[in-house]
Design a protein around this motif. Structure first.
Motif, short mmCIF file in Angstrom:
data_model
loop_
_atom_site.label_atom_id
_atom_site.label_comp_id
_atom_site.label_asym_id
_atom_site.label_seq_id
_atom_site.Cartn_x
_atom_site.Cartn_y
_atom_site.Cartn_z
N PHE A 206 -37.49 -5.49 -56.54
CA PHE A 206 -37.98 -5.90 -57.95
C PHE A 206 -37.00 -6.72 -58.74
CE2 PHE A 206 -37.77 -5.20 -62.29
CZ PHE A 206 -39.25 -5.24 -62.74
N GLN A 207 -35.55 -6.61 -58.36
CA GLN A 207 -34.86 -7.39 -58.95
C GLN A 207 -34.67 -8.83 -58.31
OE1 GLN A 207 -33.27 -7.34 -61.73
NE2 GLN A 207 -31.64 -9.15 -61.62
N GLN A 208 -34.63 -8.70 -56.95
CA GLN A 208 -34.59 -10.02 -56.30
C GLN A 208 -35.91 -11.01 -56.65
OE1 GLN A 208 -34.67 -8.72 -52.24
NE2 GLN A 208 -32.42 -8.13 -52.11
N GLN A 209 -36.93 -10.48 -56.96
CA GLN A 209 -37.91 -11.30 -57.24
C GLN A 209 -38.22 -11.45 -58.88
OE1 GLN A 209 -40.37 -12.46 -54.95
NE2 GLN A 209 -38.89 -11.53 -53.45
N GLU A 210 -36.89 -11.42 -59.63
CA GLU A 210 -36.81 -11.67 -60.85
C GLU A 210 -37.69 -10.85 -61.91
OE1 GLU A 210 -37.87 -15.94 -60.91
OE2 GLU A 210 -35.67 -16.46 -60.36
N GLY A 211 -37.84 -9.56 -61.41
CA GLY A 211 -38.59 -8.78 -62.34
C GLY A 211 -38.16 -8.40 -63.60
N LEU A 212 -36.69 -8.31 -63.70
CA LEU A 212 -36.20 -7.97 -64.84
C LEU A 212 -36.25 -9.02 -65.96
CD1 LEU A 212 -34.52 -5.91 -66.82
CD2 LEU A 212 -32.49 -6.61 -65.74
N THR A 213 -35.97 -10.39 -65.33
CA THR A 213 -36.27 -11.71 -66.13
C THR A 213 -37.52 -11.73 -66.65
OG1 THR A 213 -34.53 -12.60 -64.64
CG2 THR A 213 -35.83 -14.29 -66.14
N LEU A 214 -38.52 -11.37 -65.83
CA LEU A 214 -39.99 -11.62 -66.48
C LEU A 214 -40.21 -10.55 -67.07
CD1 LEU A 214 -41.52 -12.11 -62.78
CD2 LEU A 214 -41.13 -13.77 -64.69
N THR A 215 -39.92 -9.47 -67.15
CA THR A 215 -40.08 -8.29 -68.12
C THR A 215 -39.38 -8.79 -69.70
OG1 THR A 215 -40.04 -6.65 -66.49
CG2 THR A 215 -39.55 -5.88 -68.73
N LEU A 216 -37.99 -9.39 -69.43
CA LEU A 216 -37.31 -9.57 -70.79
C LEU A 216 -37.93 -10.81 -71.32
CD1 LEU A 216 -33.77 -8.96 -69.68
CD2 LEU A 216 -35.01 -7.25 -71.07
N ALA A 217 -38.56 -11.56 -70.38
CA ALA A 217 -39.19 -12.80 -71.23
C ALA A 217 -40.40 -12.74 -72.17
CB ALA A 217 -39.91 -13.41 -69.96
N ASN A 307 -26.00 -5.60 -65.19
CA ASN A 307 -25.30 -6.69 -65.27
C ASN A 307 -26.14 -7.98 -65.25
OD1 ASN A 307 -22.80 -5.40 -64.99
ND2 ASN A 307 -22.72 -5.54 -62.74
N ASP A 308 -27.10 -8.12 -64.55
CA ASP A 308 -28.17 -9.13 -64.65
C ASP A 308 -28.83 -9.25 -65.88
OD1 ASP A 308 -27.55 -9.97 -62.12
OD2 ASP A 308 -29.31 -9.14 -61.09
N ALA A 309 -29.28 -8.12 -66.59
CA ALA A 309 -29.87 -7.97 -67.83
C ALA A 309 -28.68 -8.71 -68.93
CB ALA A 309 -30.21 -6.54 -68.29
N LYS A 310 -27.50 -8.13 -68.85
CA LYS A 310 -26.51 -8.67 -69.76
C LYS A 310 -26.58 -10.22 -69.82
CE LYS A 310 -23.46 -4.63 -69.66
NZ LYS A 310 -22.29 -4.00 -69.31
N ALA A 311 -26.44 -10.77 -68.37
CA ALA A 311 -26.21 -12.25 -68.14
C ALA A 311 -27.64 -12.95 -68.82
CB ALA A 311 -26.04 -12.45 -66.60
N THR A 312 -28.81 -12.27 -68.62
CA THR A 312 -29.84 -12.73 -69.00
C THR A 312 -29.82 -12.95 -70.71
OG1 THR A 312 -31.08 -12.01 -67.34
CG2 THR A 312 -32.50 -12.67 -69.15
N PHE A 313 -29.38 -11.80 -71.27
CA PHE A 313 -29.47 -11.77 -72.68
C PHE A 313 -28.39 -13.10 -73.24
CE2 PHE A 313 -31.00 -7.19 -72.73
CZ PHE A 313 -32.14 -7.84 -73.51
#
Length: 320
Positions: A206-217, A307-313
């Motif tokens: 899920f994370q490799q496919q940018e799932g978190l980034t798409l969620t936060l978008a 950590n990826d979530a923090k970077a995205t924010f």
């Protein structure tokens, strides 16, 4: 008179006869039946009536655990994913409109009328929305069955991980589509369900496919209400207690601002009683994921996701 009494008794006896509504196949025939039904579903995707009927039969039959596993082995998930891609591409809508014209006997002359054409397409669109919902639900049922059941009490199928990853990838593709299509909310629900079901097995992909980034978008101006359950599921599954830190209570400008210290910030389970988003109470009844406890602290499954979530924010300017 005696004949009348006998006929009444006979009618009473016949009214007590129970009709068997569920039919169970012999174990040796289940794989054969699954292959036939899956083949019929894939061969008749252009025919609205046949496709909807076979999909309903498959949905009811999946209540039988072993038969549901046979559907998975027969490639039903691949067929459903292909059908959903055809829906997104518009092929199904055009085929079903033509099928409706043939079945209802609409002549080319009547279809020239805007009213008839619009009504026919509206009926087809409604039917497609119902089938889309049924297909995504069926994909979820098949994945849970292949993963060992709702409680994961049985051994997972050898193709469970690979096949479910393909469905997750297709769901994330729906999240990337702009503007969002009709399958977007169904894909969000599927992702939420699968992460709650088997976070350890699907979190990395899920994370490799940018799932978190798409969620936060979707925050703060997107489909917040629809994406909120998925975001809550992610937070529940990889959260740890925050270190002790001072926090402040806002007061008037002409008053002294006192500093209140506490052992830690409110824990996620404390915030659930007082939701931060009151308008989203309809999503409060969600199945909660298991939490690991070590010496009284909540432990996250994956530091990488946080950590990826923090970077995205940070990249979006949400934090400094």
């Amino acid at each position: 008179a005696s004949a009348r009494r006998n006929s009444r008794r006979g009618s009473r006896r016949s009214s007590k006869v129970k009709v068997q509504t569920g039919v169970r196949l012999a174990p040796a025939r289940e794989a054969e039946a699954a292959q036939i039904l899956v083949a019929v579903l894939e061969a008749h995707w252009r025919d609205q009536a046949i496709f909807k009927l076979v999909l309903k039969i498959l949905t009811i039959s999946c209540e039988q655990t072993q038969l549901c596993r046979c559907f998975f082995e027969a490639g039903l998930t691949s067929g459903l994913r292909r059908f959903l891609r055809k829906v997104r591409g518009g092929e199904v809508e055009e085929s079903w409109v033509e099928d409706m014209k043939d079945r209802t006997g609409m002549s080319s002359r009547s279809l020239r009328k805007a009213k008839d054409a619009v009504l026919a397409r509206m009926r087809v669109t409604q039917a497609i929305r119902e089938v889309e919902d049924g297909c995504w639900q069926m994909l979820q049922v098949l994945a849970v069955n292949a993963g060992g059941g709702p409680e994961q009490a049985e051994q997972a199928h050898e193709k469970y991980q690979k096949d479910t990853s393909k469905t997750i990838a297709q769901a994330l593709h729906e999240l990337r589509e702009t503007p969002h299509g009709s399958q977007w909310p169904l894909a969000v629900k599927y992702l939420e369900a699968m992460l709650l079901y088997d976070f350890t097995g699907h979190a990395e992909f899920f994370q490799q496919q940018e799932g978190l980034t798409l969620t936060l978008a979707e925050l703060p101006n997107g489909q917040v209400a629809a994406i909120h359950p998925l975001l809550v599921a992610l937070l529940r599954l990889h959260v740890r207690s925050i270190p002790s830190a001072p926090h402040y209570s806002p007061v008037a400008d002409d008053q002294e601002e006192p500093v209140h210290r506490a052992d830690s910030y409110p824990r996620p389970q404390d915030l659930e009683s007082k939701p931060m988003f009151p308008r989203l109470k309809q999503f409060s009844k969600r199945c909660s994921a298991p939490q690991l406890m070590i010496e009284g602290e909540l432990v996250m499954h994956s530091d990488k996701i946080t950590n990826d979530a923090k970077a995205t924010f940070a990249e979006s300017g949400a934090v400094k």
